[in-house]
Design an enzyme around this catalytic site. Sequence first.
Site, short mmCIF file in Angstrom:
data_model
loop_
_atom_site.label_atom_id
_atom_site.label_comp_id
_atom_site.label_asym_id
_atom_site.label_seq_id
_atom_site.Cartn_x
_atom_site.Cartn_y
_atom_site.Cartn_z
N ILE A 119 7.02 0.54 -12.42
CA ILE A 119 7.32 1.71 -11.56
C ILE A 119 7.53 1.22 -10.15
O ILE A 119 6.86 0.30 -9.70
CB ILE A 119 6.19 2.77 -11.53
CG1 ILE A 119 4.81 2.12 -11.49
CG2 ILE A 119 6.34 3.78 -12.63
CD1 ILE A 119 3.71 3.10 -11.10
N SER A 168 3.10 9.51 -18.04
CA SER A 168 1.88 9.94 -17.34
C SER A 168 1.63 11.42 -17.63
O SER A 168 2.56 12.17 -17.94
CB SER A 168 2.13 9.73 -15.84
OG SER A 168 1.19 10.45 -15.08
N TYR A 181 7.62 11.12 -8.30
CA TYR A 181 7.08 10.33 -9.42
C TYR A 181 7.02 11.18 -10.69
O TYR A 181 7.49 10.76 -11.76
CB TYR A 181 5.68 9.83 -9.04
CG TYR A 181 4.91 9.16 -10.15
CD1 TYR A 181 5.24 7.88 -10.57
CD2 TYR A 181 3.83 9.80 -10.76
CE1 TYR A 181 4.52 7.26 -11.58
CE2 TYR A 181 3.10 9.19 -11.76
CZ TYR A 181 3.45 7.92 -12.18
OH TYR A 181 2.73 7.32 -13.18
N ALA A 183 8.73 13.78 -11.40
CA ALA A 183 10.09 14.08 -11.85
C ALA A 183 10.65 12.94 -12.69
O ALA A 183 11.30 13.17 -13.73
CB ALA A 183 11.00 14.34 -10.65
N ILE A 216 -5.74 5.72 -14.48
CA ILE A 216 -6.18 4.39 -14.94
C ILE A 216 -6.52 3.55 -13.70
O ILE A 216 -5.82 3.64 -12.68
CB ILE A 216 -5.04 3.72 -15.76
CG1 ILE A 216 -4.52 4.64 -16.87
CG2 ILE A 216 -5.50 2.37 -16.32
CD1 ILE A 216 -5.53 5.09 -17.89
N THR A 218 -5.99 0.87 -12.17
CA THR A 218 -5.24 -0.26 -11.61
C THR A 218 -5.36 -0.20 -10.08
O THR A 218 -5.57 0.86 -9.50
CB THR A 218 -3.76 -0.21 -12.01
OG1 THR A 218 -3.17 1.00 -11.52
CG2 THR A 218 -3.59 -0.26 -13.51
N GLN A 219 -5.18 -1.37 -9.46
CA GLN A 219 -5.35 -1.45 -8.01
C GLN A 219 -4.43 -0.47 -7.28
O GLN A 219 -4.84 0.24 -6.37
CB GLN A 219 -5.06 -2.89 -7.56
CG GLN A 219 -5.53 -3.16 -6.17
CD GLN A 219 -5.16 -4.55 -5.70
OE1 GLN A 219 -4.85 -5.43 -6.49
NE2 GLN A 219 -5.19 -4.75 -4.40
N SER A 220 -3.16 -0.43 -7.73
CA SER A 220 -2.20 0.41 -7.01
C SER A 220 -2.58 1.90 -7.15
O SER A 220 -2.49 2.65 -6.19
CB SER A 220 -0.78 0.17 -7.51
OG SER A 220 -0.65 0.60 -8.84
P1 NDP Z 1 1.21 -1.07 -11.04
O1 NDP Z 1 1.66 -0.49 -9.74
O2 NDP Z 1 -0.13 -1.70 -11.09
O3 NDP Z 1 2.27 -2.15 -11.52
C1 NDP Z 1 3.63 -1.88 -11.41
C2 NDP Z 1 4.41 -3.05 -11.96
O4 NDP Z 1 5.80 -2.80 -11.74
C3 NDP Z 1 4.08 -4.36 -11.25
O5 NDP Z 1 4.10 -5.41 -12.19
C4 NDP Z 1 5.21 -4.53 -10.25
O6 NDP Z 1 5.41 -5.91 -10.03
C5 NDP Z 1 6.38 -3.90 -11.01
N1 NDP Z 1 7.40 -3.38 -10.11
C6 NDP Z 1 7.24 -2.58 -9.02
N2 NDP Z 1 8.42 -2.33 -8.44
C7 NDP Z 1 9.36 -2.98 -9.18
C8 NDP Z 1 10.77 -3.12 -9.08
N3 NDP Z 1 11.48 -2.52 -8.11
N4 NDP Z 1 11.41 -3.88 -10.00
C9 NDP Z 1 10.70 -4.50 -10.97
N5 NDP Z 1 9.38 -4.40 -11.15
C10 NDP Z 1 8.72 -3.65 -10.24
O7 NDP Z 1 1.35 0.08 -12.13
P2 NDP Z 1 0.27 0.57 -13.22
O8 NDP Z 1 -0.15 -0.60 -14.00
O9 NDP Z 1 -0.75 1.39 -12.53
O10 NDP Z 1 1.16 1.53 -14.12
C11 NDP Z 1 1.90 1.02 -15.21
C12 NDP Z 1 2.57 2.17 -15.92
O11 NDP Z 1 1.60 3.12 -16.35
C13 NDP Z 1 3.57 2.94 -15.05
O12 NDP Z 1 4.70 3.31 -15.80
C14 NDP Z 1 2.79 4.16 -14.62
O13 NDP Z 1 3.62 5.25 -14.32
C15 NDP Z 1 1.94 4.40 -15.85
N6 NDP Z 1 0.76 5.17 -15.52
C16 NDP Z 1 -0.23 4.63 -14.74
C17 NDP Z 1 -1.33 5.38 -14.38
C18 NDP Z 1 -2.41 4.85 -13.51
O14 NDP Z 1 -3.32 5.65 -13.14
N7 NDP Z 1 -2.44 3.55 -13.18
C19 NDP Z 1 -1.47 6.78 -14.83
C20 NDP Z 1 -0.37 7.24 -15.65
C21 NDP Z 1 0.68 6.45 -15.98
P3 NDP Z 1 6.11 -6.57 -8.76
O15 NDP Z 1 5.52 -5.92 -7.55
O16 NDP Z 1 5.77 -8.01 -8.91
O17 NDP Z 1 7.58 -6.32 -8.93
#
Ligand code: NDP
Length: 283
Positions: A119, A168, A181, A183, A216, A218-220
């Site tokens: 994302i 999500s 997001y 959307a 979840i 995750t740091q972000s």
């Molecule tokens: P993170 O923000 O931790 O990780 C996102 C990943 O996407 C990273 O590996 C990042 O790597 C990569 N990324 C970001 N921008 C780009 C880009 N422009 N091109 C390519 N890669 C990119 O996300 P989460 O692990 O928290 O979430 C993972 C999935 O789970 C997502 O689809 C999210 O919507 C879904 N989700 C998460 C929730 C949560 O609470 N964490 C809740 C509900 C759903 P890099 O920066 O190296 O490119």
Amino acid sequence: MGYFMKGSCAVAFVALLGYLYRDTFDPASLANAKVLVTGASTGIGEEMAYHYSRAGAHLVLTARRENALLKVKVKCLELGAKSVSLVLADMGSSVDRERVMEAAIAALGGLDYLVLNHIGSTPFKMWDGDVNHTRWLMEVNFISYIHLATMALPQLTESKGSIIVLSSLTGKVGTPYTTSYGATKFALDGFFWSLRHELAMKKVPVSITLCVLGLIDTQSAMEKVKDKVSMSAYPAQDAALAVISAGTRRVREMYYPWYVGPVCFIRDWFPEGRDWAIQMSYS
Ligand code: NDP
């Protein structure tokens, strides 16, 4: 329907979900599987890479940050991945996406699982009218998913493979601070639901699993929601395993953690109460 009936239905539904989604996941079925995971440098994508590695899969991992991906690769190999290739790419670029798919097919010699997880970064705040940001986010979170899936379909058809789409609860139920997001996630549901029908009608043996996740840790995600949401976050490692398990079992939709399925099911039963409860959970 009266409140009692609705409550009984909800309880029966949770019990049914428990039965239907009892975990029959066999990691051995993933030995030598050919897997492409996007957004694998951190968070849930990173944890999925480790689970696939423990099962002995061949992996192609993609994200933008090389150093982070290199660390993930080292750990994947330690855990038992048969092979790990990295492709640096920005999913906002269609050229990069084509490069990812070509490199993945070349490295793996085919494809069994396409795991769409990345994302783009988006602020967790009230709508400020930034349409350009929404357009860009649509490209990264939605268009890139359908582009990669389209390119992968011939290989997945040959392998009777699977597309796993990370979505999500905000892609099923509207929540504050997630206009753009949410959307993109609603769009994924609409597109892949329709595509799933079409693949079945054409007897194309590719499964699509939409994974509907709650909060979840995750740091972000934690950085975004801090001070704004009073809700427990569930472990990324467990979420990742639930996603992989669902993909392997070829289920249409998976819900994690436990409350997400019931919330989706009763979403439209008590609209005033639902919206009140949601707004009370955010500050
Ligand atoms: P993170 O923000 O931790 O990780 C996102 C990943 O996407 C990273 O590996 C990042 O790597 C990569 N990324 C970001 N921008 C780009 C880009 N422009 N091109 C390519 N890669 C990119 O996300 P989460 O692990 O928290 O979430 C993972 C999935 O789970 C997502 O689809 C999210 O919507 C879904 N989700 C998460 C929730 C949560 O609470 N964490 C809740 C509900 C759903 P890099 O920066 O190296 O490119």
